[in-house]
Design a protein around this motif. Structure first.
Motif, PDB file in Angstrom:
ATOM      1  N   LEU A 129      -7.074 -39.987  27.233  1.00  0.00           N
ATOM      2  CA  LEU A 129      -8.051 -40.101  28.221  1.00  0.00           C
ATOM      3  C   LEU A 129      -8.987 -41.559  28.485  1.00  0.00           C
ATOM      4  N   HIS A 130      -9.025 -42.160  27.279  1.00  0.00           N
ATOM      5  CA  HIS A 130      -9.739 -43.371  27.495  1.00  0.00           C
ATOM      6  C   HIS A 130      -9.025 -44.394  28.295  1.00  0.00           C
ATOM      7  N   GLY A 131      -7.572 -44.368  28.537  1.00  0.00           N
ATOM      8  CA  GLY A 131      -6.722 -45.135  29.213  1.00  0.00           C
ATOM      9  C   GLY A 131      -6.722 -44.684  30.880  1.00  0.00           C
ATOM     10  N   GLU A 132      -7.106 -43.481  30.969  1.00  0.00           N
ATOM     11  CA  GLU A 132      -6.843 -42.916  32.331  1.00  0.00           C
ATOM     12  C   GLU A 132      -7.516 -43.967  33.370  1.00  0.00           C
ATOM     13  N   GLU A 133      -6.693 -44.208  34.584  1.00  0.00           N
ATOM     14  CA  GLU A 133      -7.304 -44.857  35.664  1.00  0.00           C
ATOM     15  C   GLU A 133      -8.346 -44.394  36.339  1.00  0.00           C
ATOM     16  N   GLY A 134      -9.139 -45.149  37.200  1.00  0.00           N
ATOM     17  CA  GLY A 134     -10.235 -44.817  38.033  1.00  0.00           C
ATOM     18  C   GLY A 134     -11.578 -44.260  37.237  1.00  0.00           C
ATOM     19  N   PHE A 135     -11.810 -44.584  36.097  1.00  0.00           N
ATOM     20  CA  PHE A 135     -12.792 -44.459  35.596  1.00  0.00           C
ATOM     21  C   PHE A 135     -13.649 -45.374  34.665  1.00  0.00           C
ATOM     22  N   GLY A 136     -13.457 -46.727  35.318  1.00  0.00           N
ATOM     23  CA  GLY A 136     -14.159 -47.956  34.837  1.00  0.00           C
ATOM     24  C   GLY A 136     -15.398 -47.776  34.575  1.00  0.00           C
ATOM     25  N   ASN A 137     -16.282 -46.986  35.309  1.00  0.00           N
ATOM     26  CA  ASN A 137     -17.647 -47.058  35.099  1.00  0.00           C
ATOM     27  C   ASN A 137     -18.143 -46.395  33.890  1.00  0.00           C
ATOM     28  N   HIS A 138     -17.253 -45.588  33.179  1.00  0.00           N
ATOM     29  CA  HIS A 138     -17.381 -44.854  31.966  1.00  0.00           C
ATOM     30  C   HIS A 138     -16.645 -45.436  30.854  1.00  0.00           C
ATOM     31  N   ARG A 139     -16.368 -47.004  31.028  1.00  0.00           N
ATOM     32  CA  ARG A 139     -15.791 -47.710  29.970  1.00  0.00           C
ATOM     33  C   ARG A 139     -16.586 -48.907  29.825  1.00  0.00           C
ATOM     34  N   ASP A 140     -16.521 -49.315  28.632  1.00  0.00           N
ATOM     35  CA  ASP A 140     -17.201 -50.796  28.557  1.00  0.00           C
ATOM     36  C   ASP A 140     -16.701 -51.791  29.654  1.00  0.00           C
ATOM     37  N   ASP A 141     -17.499 -52.970  29.867  1.00  0.00           N
ATOM     38  CA  ASP A 141     -17.138 -53.728  30.848  1.00  0.00           C
ATOM     39  C   ASP A 141     -16.047 -54.585  30.202  1.00  0.00           C
ATOM     40  N   VAL A 142     -15.217 -55.126  31.082  1.00  0.00           N
ATOM     41  CA  VAL A 142     -14.069 -55.827  30.424  1.00  0.00           C
ATOM     42  C   VAL A 142     -14.376 -57.400  29.943  1.00  0.00           C
ATOM     43  N   TRP A 143     -14.100 -57.702  28.705  1.00  0.00           N
ATOM     44  CA  TRP A 143     -14.292 -59.099  28.288  1.00  0.00           C
ATOM     45  C   TRP A 143     -13.022 -59.987  28.300  1.00  0.00           C
ATOM     46  N   PRO A 144     -12.316 -60.398  29.324  1.00  0.00           N
ATOM     47  CA  PRO A 144     -11.201 -60.921  29.409  1.00  0.00           C
ATOM     48  C   PRO A 144     -11.302 -62.240  28.515  1.00  0.00           C
ATOM     49  N   ALA A 145     -10.277 -62.359  27.661  1.00  0.00           N
ATOM     50  CA  ALA A 145     -10.253 -63.631  26.952  1.00  0.00           C
ATOM     51  C   ALA A 145     -10.116 -64.962  27.442  1.00  0.00           C
ATOM     52  N   LYS A 146     -10.639 -65.973  27.160  1.00  0.00           N
ATOM     53  CA  LYS A 146     -10.596 -67.131  27.714  1.00  0.00           C
ATOM     54  C   LYS A 146      -9.937 -68.244  26.767  1.00  0.00           C
ATOM     55  N   PRO A 147      -9.173 -69.238  27.689  1.00  0.00           N
ATOM     56  CA  PRO A 147      -8.317 -70.051  26.728  1.00  0.00           C
ATOM     57  C   PRO A 147      -9.544 -71.195  25.907  1.00  0.00           C
ATOM     58  N   ASN A 148      -9.094 -71.843  24.794  1.00  0.00           N
ATOM     59  CA  ASN A 148     -10.281 -72.703  24.397  1.00  0.00           C
ATOM     60  C   ASN A 148     -10.477 -74.009  25.222  1.00  0.00           C
TER      61      ASN A 148
END
Length: 744
Positions: free
Chosen positions: A345-364
């Motif tokens: 259920l956590h991985g279901e698409e279309g419910f982004g507002n019910h998950r944590d904000d994405v923190w995309p990794a950055k290069p050093n």
């Protein structure tokens, strides 16, 4: 390439005369340690899972994140039951009179673990029923009750059942005397059927002798298997309706037994003992031996039975007798028997507002995408803090090495890898190009044995020299050595890490990577690797320490140095971040250091058998635990050494298994900029006042709160620092003119 500067070693100070206060500390250090100084390991682990469960109860989190933490607590308990409870059951039989360091017998531990385990499960399902499920429904993610479903949902359910489910599943008639071997952690239905018409009459007559008897009924099992998805979408008038496979089958259970009366249909799940190790002295073929272990684990002794809480006493007794379980092993479940479906259920698409904000990794910031990784590392050591800084840089280094004509050899330890590992693919590519590639693949990595066996065979086919670990030890070190020919001679580029070469978990776990071409570390790494692959006694290393030979002694020496410095100079400090603190010898050394006045701060994610803050024993010791969106996994240590801090990273926790029964590495971080960065990371964790739990002397935990101070969430702070550094680096690159050269 010029030699890199090494951190200067501090000149020892002359010992000063002992003051009365120092004399008192010396006397205190020499006092016998109390017998009650250790906490029980199993209860400490369960306390960690309670801290994870507290995240599921945290109303400030998005609802799908709360659901995810419920799933994590469920999978955590599965592993605990398989490994730790499985081990306790073996201990009950083999050594019932042996006490653990906390003074508890195996029976006493089983009793305490059962009470706490049942308490956690009760709380899990209360959170599910009262909070998580209703809020998921409010968000449009609803588990459909098929008896109350709308007409379109009923049609969709029946269509799905007849098309996809009924042709696949098969019932099996069973009895207590002919009970099949059930697969561990698989969901089953136990179906109770009326035996014949005479039994129905006796059951309906109402006299005392006509009570339900097991002989009046027959039982059948239906395994749900793994070929069908457990979460089944149901199209209808709801935004995202779903049902679970076992609920769908229960609704149509009569289809499997035409002409029979079904009295009861109960979902259940069995957990089996996974604490099964390979007897390497009896296994002539390690690969074949590990495959036998995997097969044995599937059908080992049961340790837990979870079943629907509405099951009749008759059905529960039937299952208990057939599986030979004790009352401690029975877990009635008021809800789905396995909450790990919430990962889906956590991985279901279309419910982004019910998950944590994405923190995309950055290069050093120091890594230039247009420069080879070798040039970047040659300019100075690199420290990466994952998952905030991308693990792609480590993968990129190995991928570049696989095609670089100047790379002669790659040597790497693989403990756990991902399903489609780019690291393994790079090693295979390097071997196919004629490079000398050696991989130590740990076949005994628990629950990853099958995948590692598959990788080992595949790499061998590609021409990689594969070493299957070491006899009687698990190779858990995280190291990769790349040998490159350069104008000034052979240079060794290395990666040392605290986490696995798994790009998937590297995005979920908090770990540290050190990239270096330091000559001394290069010599040590080669010595270490050759000792492992050559099954020989390792020669003395200059800076690295390895378990099971020197790592324990190095840790104890570092603690003792702080103890002596505090006795002589009145100061000493130890700061450590690790996953578990269980080893009694290390704990006693920390107690002695505390008695000497050493300030000790420990960030221990999970099990901690040390009692902090006990008067006369551990008054200067503080223990905290961080539980947040990423799993804290890094092992970082800082010993003050009178102001000339020694900072180290390691693959090893302070546990007997890591120090004595595994091949591990302890790596000094000598580069000043890298060590200062790590010290800053450590300090940030101790500043956390939102997701930090402080351990009390009795082993319980109290969550820290900001109070009147600004809220500090360590993981967010670390990520924001990385983002800011990356933005500054990108801005600097855009402001720099870079002339094109021939060939660009």
């Amino acid at each position: 390439m010029p030699k890199k500067k090494k951190k200067s070693k501090r000149t020892p100070r002359a010992k000063s005369a002992a003051t009365p206060k120092r004399s008192a500390r010396k006397e205190n250090v020499s006092k016998p340690l109390p017998e009650s100084r250790f906490l029980n390991r199993e209860l400490s682990w369960l306390a960690f899972n309670e801290r994870v469960l507290a995240q599921a109860a945290d109303e400030s989190l998005p609802i799908l994140e709360r659901a995810k933490f419920l799933a994590i607590t469920s999978s955590n308990l599965d592993e605990f039951m398989m490994v730790r409870v499985g081990g306790l059951k073996i201990l009950q039989k083999r050594s019932p009179s042996v006490r653990d360091p906390a003074g508890m017998l195996a029976d006493e531990q089983m009793q305490a673990v059962s009470e706490k385990g049942h308490e956690i499960v009760t709380r899990q399902y209360k959170i599910w029923r009262d909070e998580v499920r209703p809020q998921l429904e409010a968000a449009g993610i609803e588990q459909v009750a098929l008896t109350e479903a709308s007409e379109p949902e009923q049609w969709a359910a029946e269509s799905r059942f007849r098309r996809d489910v009924f042709p696949v599943l098969s019932p099996q008639a069973v009895s207590a005397d002919s009970f099949p071997l059930l697969q561990g952690l698989g969901v089953y239905l136990c179906v109770r059927l009326v035996r014949d018409s005479d039994s129905r009459l006796r059951a309906a007559s109402g006299d005392a002798e006509a009570e339900e008897q097991e002989g009046d009924f027959e039982f059948a099992l239906i395994p749900m298997g793994r070929a069908l998805p457990r979460v089944l979408p149901l199209s209808g008038d709801k935004r995202h309706g779903y049902t679970l496979l076992e609920s769908l089958v229960t609704h149509f259970i009569g289809e499997f037994f035409p002409g029979r009366e079904v009295v009861e249909c109960i979902p259940f799940r069995l957990t089996r003992n996974a604490d099964i190790e390979l007897r390497e002295d009896e296994a002539s073929d390690l690969l074949g031996g590990m495959e036998e272990v995997l097969e044995s684990r599937r059908y080992s002794r049961p340790v837990r039975l979870e079943y629907g809480a509405d099951a009749s006493a008759l059905t529960v007794e039937f299952l208990r007798d057939a599986l030979q379980l004790t009352p401690h092993d029975l877990y009635p479940i008021d809800g789905p028997v396995d909450l790990s479906f919430l990962f889906t259920l956590h991985g279901e698409e279309g419910f982004g507002n019910h998950r944590d904000d994405v923190w995309p990794a950055k290069p050093n910031p120091r890594i230039d995408p247009e420069e080879p990784m070798f040039a970047t590392i040659a300019a100075g050591d690199l420290l990466l803090v994952h998952p905030y800084e991308s693990f792609d840089s480590v993968v990129r280094l190995i991928e570049e090495a696989s095609v670089d004509p100047d790379v002669l050899a790659i040597k790497q330890v693989l403990y756990r890898t991902s399903k489609n590992s780019p690291v393994v693919a790079a090693l295979e590519r390097a071997a196919e190009r004629g490079k000398y590639v050696t991989a130590i693949v740990e076949l005994k990595a628990r629950f990853d044995e099958a995948r590692n066996i598959e990788w080992a065979r595949e790499m061998e086919r590609a021409g990689v020299q594969v070493i299957y670990g070491i006899h009687s030890l698990k190779t858990h070190a995280k190291v990769c050595i790349i040998v490159r020919r350069e104008p000034q001679g052979i240079v060794r580029y290395m990666h040392f890490g605290t986490g696995n070469y798994n790009e998937v978990t590297a995005g979920l776990y908090s770990d540290v990577s050190l990239l270096t071409c330091d000559e001394v570390l290069g010599r040590d790494a080669t010595t270490f690797f050759n000792a492992v692959t050559g099954a020989s006694q390792p020669r003395a290393m200059e800076e690295l320490a390895a378990a099971p030979t020197t790592l324990r002694r190095r840790v104890l020496d570092l603690i003792d140095e702080e103890t002596q410095r505090s006795l002589q100079e009145g100061r000493g400090q130890i700061t450590a971040k690790l996953n578990a603190l269980v080893d009694t010898e290390v704990i006693d050394a920390l107690y002695r250091a505390s008695r000497a006045g050493v300030r000790i701060r420990l960030n221990v994610r999970g099990q901690c058998c040390l009692r902090p803050g006990v008067k006369g024993l551990s008054e200067t010791i503080k223990v905290v635990s961080i539980v947040d969106r990423f799993l804290e996994h890094a092992r970082i240590f800082c010993f003050s050494q009178g102001g000339d801090d020694q900072v180290l990273i390691s693959s090893a926790d302070w546990m007997p298994r890591n120090l004595d029964r595994r091949v591990e590495l302890l790596v000094p971080v000598n580069d000043r900029e890298c060590s200062e960065h790590l010290k800053s990371v450590l300090e940030t964790y101790f500043d956390d006042n939102t997701n930090s739990w402080e351990m009390l002397p009795d082993g319980s935990y109290r969550q820290r709160t900001p109070g009147d101070d600004p809220p500090i969430r360590a993981q967010r702070v670390l990520y924001e620092r990385v983002v800011e550094a990356w933005k500054q680096a990108e801005s600097s690159r855009r402001a720099t003119f870079r002339p094109l050269r021939a060939g660009d």
